[in-house]
Design a protein around this motif. Sequence first.
Motif: not given
Length: 192
Positions: A108-130
Amino acid sequence: YASLPAPADLDFRSSIREDAVVRELARMLSDHRSVTIRVLDACCGVASLARRILQSIKQDIGRVAYYAVDRDTGCVETVKAQDADFAAFASFTLMQRQAWDLADLEPESMDLIILNNSLHEIPPHLYPILFSTFNTLLHPLRGQICIVDMESLPADSPEAIAINWTGTEVGQFLNAGGFKPEITLHDKQIMV
């Protein structure tokens, strides 16, 4: 948004993706004047976004604690070599690891988490843990995730097959995970 970012130096790389993040951070700084805004750049690369933020939010940069995370050794070494460039932030923390390997950060410490131009490179099976990791890190009252990515590329682009989801589909799976997404789509004005 509180204000538009300052015009970019033409010798300095800028993009719609970076400008969207800068505008959101400027809004957060304006809305929460009495706190330090903690930003997690989950796939920071060579920290071009951090440099863009430094260039654009000069007057409030001392209120931004920046956490830069990337798994790539070359990227991390490049950022380390430029460490003095980031001294204006309230703090700048560089971590070499996967974007979902953040257990040592305070919940509960982050105000803004950025995933900038990266989601398309992460395998979808890792989305739940991400996204579970991100959700754990978000400040309960003002925490936001800013996902900026491409919905599609021209068919002849080398990365065209890397795009896994449309913006609408990303919104659907985030909504199913308990998030309240706001989706904006922007047509490309130039070919990528």
